[in-house]
Each structure stands twice: as structure tokens, then as C-alpha cells.
Design an enzyme around this catalytic site. Structure first.
Site, PDB file in Angstrom:
ATOM      1  N   SER A 186      -4.468   5.456   0.086  1.00  0.00           N
ATOM      2  CA  SER A 186      -4.814   4.379  -1.006  1.00  0.00           C
ATOM      3  C   SER A 186      -6.010   3.842  -0.715  1.00  0.00           C
ATOM      4  CB  SER A 186      -3.736   3.534  -0.892  1.00  0.00           C
ATOM      5  OG  SER A 186      -3.630   2.691   0.362  1.00  0.00           O
ATOM      6  N   LYS A 246     -10.974  -3.636   2.527  1.00  0.00           N
ATOM      7  CA  LYS A 246      -9.998  -3.206   1.351  1.00  0.00           C
ATOM      8  C   LYS A 246      -9.504  -4.210   0.647  1.00  0.00           C
ATOM      9  CE  LYS A 246      -5.979  -0.085   1.026  1.00  0.00           C
ATOM     10  NZ  LYS A 246      -4.821   0.583   1.684  1.00  0.00           N
ATOM     11  N   SER A 255      -3.234   6.503   4.410  1.00  0.00           N
ATOM     12  CA  SER A 255      -4.100   6.075   3.618  1.00  0.00           C
ATOM     13  C   SER A 255      -5.604   5.620   4.049  1.00  0.00           C
ATOM     14  CB  SER A 255      -3.489   4.503   2.960  1.00  0.00           C
ATOM     15  OG  SER A 255      -2.704   4.750   1.853  1.00  0.00           O
TER      16      SER A 255
END
Ligand code: GLN
Length: 480
Positions: free
Chosen positions: A151, A76, A175
């Protein structure tokens, strides 16, 4: 077609010379290229990955592969990897390169994994749908009109669509688990302190955790063991590594607490509810104990979470001031304007909203009414959760009240967006591990997950139970 679905299979193929690492990397690079429209990757480290593949092939030739040699992993875009860009999907850090490597990423590299690229996410990990990214939204591979969840949307879709074996994400309030549920893959959020956060761009430091997306529990267990453990650069890490799980057969009967008030939440989709009820009654029939339990404060969880995380974010994000690093407005004519304009132009709307909210709840006159109250609520939730784990091995319930929603559906309604996290913030408020396990598809064609939570530092037990559930309920995750 070989989908390189499971690390042990890839490692066996490499050992026996059925294929080499270069072919594995090329396979993923082709998929990434073909599926670029999903917008999961913000940068692909193609050349580097191919070069590293040669090293892995050499390891196999010499008969000394490492524990993750053969694994291709995406990270990420909030995780630092030295001399690589890291932007938190924000204009604020568009041109910023990491000056050191996050401990979790370093552990992966040391164990032989290849890092294939940076994955899209909500700006500074703030969001539930991955629609708040400076690079644009991530599309769900099963239906590109729907969100990936956020997210860590890029991390979820990269695994969902077979663009890498596994990925790292971060989970502050859901997330990892939410996008895992929306995309039909496994998403593990370890407990607070199990994995070092050094090198993770901070959102809300007392909630943030780095975790894993994958398709197989044994891959998850191997990766978690590698990235977990003490780190002198993160004083919140615990002293031990997560234990190895040599055998995934369940020999014990477990005590499950099914969270009644989550199951009876008015927005919970009836199909999701009945699938979880079915799982629970089958577990009961096979000798496990499943009790309906009540988790108080459910309605206070989202408000407490958003008060505390915005407060922490307003402090953490103060460092992006146009001076130390990151974006600087070229319109500024004096020092004051450097701060004001750089932050106004560099941050997106949602990040600005949270900085303002966080500053407000910490301000004199409001601190006691909001921040202090929310801290008290957090303590009550934590204590109650601890008490429940003296009676139960696992808490069980839904990850989300529905399946992936359509793009744009909630963007104008922040409260509706925040409420998407209603079942996931509990684990972060209490600092415990949680996993999202895919339960198959809804009649609308989209996947959804089951959430299992354990007491702190019991990730090994959680993974063992998750493996048992996947076996018993024949949960197979296919590449979409
Ligand atoms: N959706 C939650 C938020 O926006 C969770 C985000 C996360 O876990 N990083 O705060």
C-alpha cells in the site's frame, strides 16, 4: 545533473559548500512538480521545507550539522505530523489534522531531516497496488500504465523517481517490500517492536510496522538507527536502538536458507526464479552456505493473515464513527444514521469489505473456526520460523511472484490481489525484519526484488548482509 543520490554525498557537498540545502530542497520540489502526474504526493510542504533548509544551512555554517541534516524525506499519509493533515488516503479523514507527531517522524526531525510532504497510499494501508486511494492510484514511474505496488505506493515512487532522498512507509503484510520490488528500490520492514508505532494510524496493530524506502543501504541504516528504539508511548518497542554499522564489508560467511516452496510456487515468474537461483549459486561459490529449506504452512499464510488483519482492522476502525473525528454525513437524521451513513459514505469499498470480513470472523459461532484457528496457525508459523533461525542467519526468496501488473488487472478479483502478498506476509506473521533488494530488470523492462529475512532484532546484521549482496552483485539503483 546532481541527483542527490546518497546522504553522505549530500552532507559532504553541504560541508564543503559545493551547494546549499535550499538548492537541494528546490531540486526535489522541481522533480515533484514535474512528476505530479505519477500522483505520489498528496501534499507537499514546500514553504516549510524551504524555511527548514535555511536552518540546515545555518547548522553547516556553524559546523554543527546533525546526523540526518541534508536528508529530505517524504512520509506515507498514515503517519501523524502535528498540525499537518493526515488522511490515510480516505475520505473519512480528508479534513483531519494530526494533533501530535509520530515518534518515528519526530526522531527524523530531531536528527535534522526535512519532511517534504505526505505520500499517497491505499486507503488505511489496505491494498497491494495503491489503487484503493481516495486520491486515485499511484503510477509506476517506469511504466505509468502499471501499478506502483501497495500500500505504500507513493513512498516507493517518490524514491524511485528521485522526488526525495528516502521515505517512510508502513508494512502490515508487505506494503513496503512489495512496492519496493515493483519500483526497483530498497524497502525495509523492521521487526515488530524495533520502531515505535506511536502516531501511525492503525490498520492491524499486531502486524503494523513503520519502515524505510531508499536507494542506498547506508542511508537505510542511518535512518533506521534514528527512528528505532524504545518509546514510552508504544509498549511493544524493544529497549535498544538498532546498532550503528561503521563498516559495510562482510567478514563472515553466512548460512542462507532458500525457501524451496516459494521458489517452486507455480506462479513464480521463471526469470525471477532463475535470477535468484543464480544469486544463490554465486553465494555458494563464494563460500556461504545456501540450503534449500521447506517453510511449512505457506498456503495457510495468506488466509491466516487476512483473517487476523481484518479482525484487528474491524476493531481499530470502529473509532471512525462520525462522532469522535473525521467525516460525518450531513444526511443523518438520528444517532444511528450518523454512524451508518458516515461510515458508508466515508470509507471506500475495500475498507468496508475488510471491516465486514473482520466482524464476521470475530462473531459468535465463527470465532473458533476462523479467528482462533488463524491465531493457532500464526503460532505454528512463528515457532517454525524461530527454529529455522537457529540453523540459518537469513531466509531468502522472492518478494513477489511477478513484476508490477497493469492498472485494473486485479481490481475485480480481491483473492488474486490478496495472493500478491503470498511471500511477504510471513515476516509480519512472525514479527521478523524483511528487506526487498532490487535485482535489476526483467525482460519486460520492470524491476523485481529479492527478499531477505532475519531473526527478530537483527536488522543491523540484515543490512550488513544486504550491503554485501549489493556490492557483490553490483546492484545500482538509478533514478527513473
Ligand atoms: N496487501 C496487504 C493488505 O492489503 C498488505 C498491506 C500492508 O502491508 N499495509 O493487507
Amino acid at each position: 545533473m546532481n541527483n542527490y543520490e546518497r546522504l553522505s554525498g549530500i552532507q559532504e557537498g553541504l560541508r564543503k559548500g559545493r551547494f546549499n540545502m535550499k538548492q537541494v530542497v528546490e531540486h526535489y520540489l522541481k522533480r515533484i512538480d514535474k512528476l505530479a502526474y505519477l500522483n505520489a504526493f498528496v501534499e507537499v510542504f514546500s514553504q516549510e521545507a524551504l524555511q527548514q533548509a535555511e536552518e540546515i544551512d545555518a547548522q553547516y555554517r556553524q559546523g554543527n550539522p546533525k546526523i540526518l541534516s541534508g536528508a529530505v524525506i517524504g512520509i506515507k499519509d498514515v503517519l501523524c505530523y502535528k498540525n499537518h493533515k493526515v488522511s490515510a488516503a480516505s475520505k473519512m479523514l480528508e479534513t483531519f489534522s494530526a494533533v501530535y507527531t509520530a515518534t518515528a517522524v519526530q526522531h527524523l526531525i530531531d536528527a535534522g531531516a526535512i519532511i517534504i510532504g505526505r505520500l499517497n497510499c491505499d486507503e488505511f494501508a489496505m491494498g497491494s497496488s495503491n489503487e484503493n486511494s481516495a486520491y486515485g492510484p499511484v503510477h509506476n514511474a517506469l511504466d505509468t500504465k502499471r501499478v506502483s505496488g501497495g500500500s505504500s505506493g507513493g513512498s516507493a515512487v517518490a524514491v524511485q523517481a528521485g522526488m526525495c532522498l528516502a521515505s517512510l512507509g508502513s508494512d502490515t503484510g508487505g506494503s513496503i517490500r512489495l512496492p519496493a520490488s515493483f519500483c526497483g528500490v530498497i524497502g525495509l520492514k523492521p521487526g515488530y517492536g524495533s520502531v515505535s508505532r506511536y502516531g501511525l494510524l492503525a490498520y492491524a496493530s499486531s502486524f503494523d510496522q513503520i519502515g524505510i524506502f531508499c536507494r542506498q543501504i547506508d542511508d537505510c541504516a542511518k535512518i533506521l538507527r534514528v527512528i528505532s528504539g524504545p518509546d514510552e508511548n508504544d509498549s511493544t518497542t524493544i529497549k535498544k536502538k538498532i546498532a550503528e554499522i561503521p563498516d559495510f564489508t562482510i567478514k563472515k560467511k553466512y548460512r542462507f536458507g532458500l525457501i524451496d516452496n516459494c521458489m517452486n510456487a507455480k506462479d513464480l515468474d521463471p526469470e525471477i526464479k532463475s535470477r535468484i537461483e543464480h544469486i544463490c549459486s554465486t553465494l555458494k561459490k563464494s563460500g556461504h552456505q545456501v540450503d534449500n529449506i521447506h517453510m511449512p504452512y505457506l498456503d495457510s499464510m495468506v488466509p491466516a493473515y487476512y483473517i487476523l488483519t481484518t479482525a484487528e482492522a474491524s476493531s481499530n476502525l470502529a473509532r471512525y464513527d462520525g462522532v469522535h473525528f473525521g467525516y460525518r454525513s450531513d444526511k443523518a437524521k438520528n444517532m444511528d444514521e450518523v454512524y451508518k451513513l458516515s461510515r458508508t459514505e466515508g470509507f471506500g469499498d475495500e475498507v468496508k469489505r475488510r471491516i465486514m470480513l473482520g466482524t464476521f470472523v470475530l462473531s459468535a459461532g465463527y470465532y473458533d473456526a476462523y479467528y482462533k484457528k488463524a491465531q493457532q496457525v500464526r503460532r505454528l508459523i512463528s515457532d517454525k520460523t524461530k527454529a529455522l533461525f537457529s540453523q540459518y542467519d537469513f531466509l531468502i526468496g522472492p518478494v513477489a511472484s511477478g513484476t508490477a501488473f497493469t492498472m485494473g488487472e486485479k481490481t475485480d478479483d480481491p483473492i488474486a490481489m490478496y495472493l500478491t502478498d503470498i511471500f511477504t506476509v510471513h515476516a509480519n506473521l512472525a514479527g521478523i525484519p524483511g528487506i526487498s533488494l532490487p535485482l535489476g530488470k526483467h525482460s519486460n523492462g520492470m524491476p523485481f526484488g529479492l527478499q531477505l529475512m532475519s531473526a527478530a532484532y537483527q536488522e543491523d546484521k540484515l543490512l550488513l548482509c544486504a550491503a554485501g549482496l549489493m556490492q557483490q552483485f553490483q546492484i545500482k539503483i538509478t533514478v527513473e
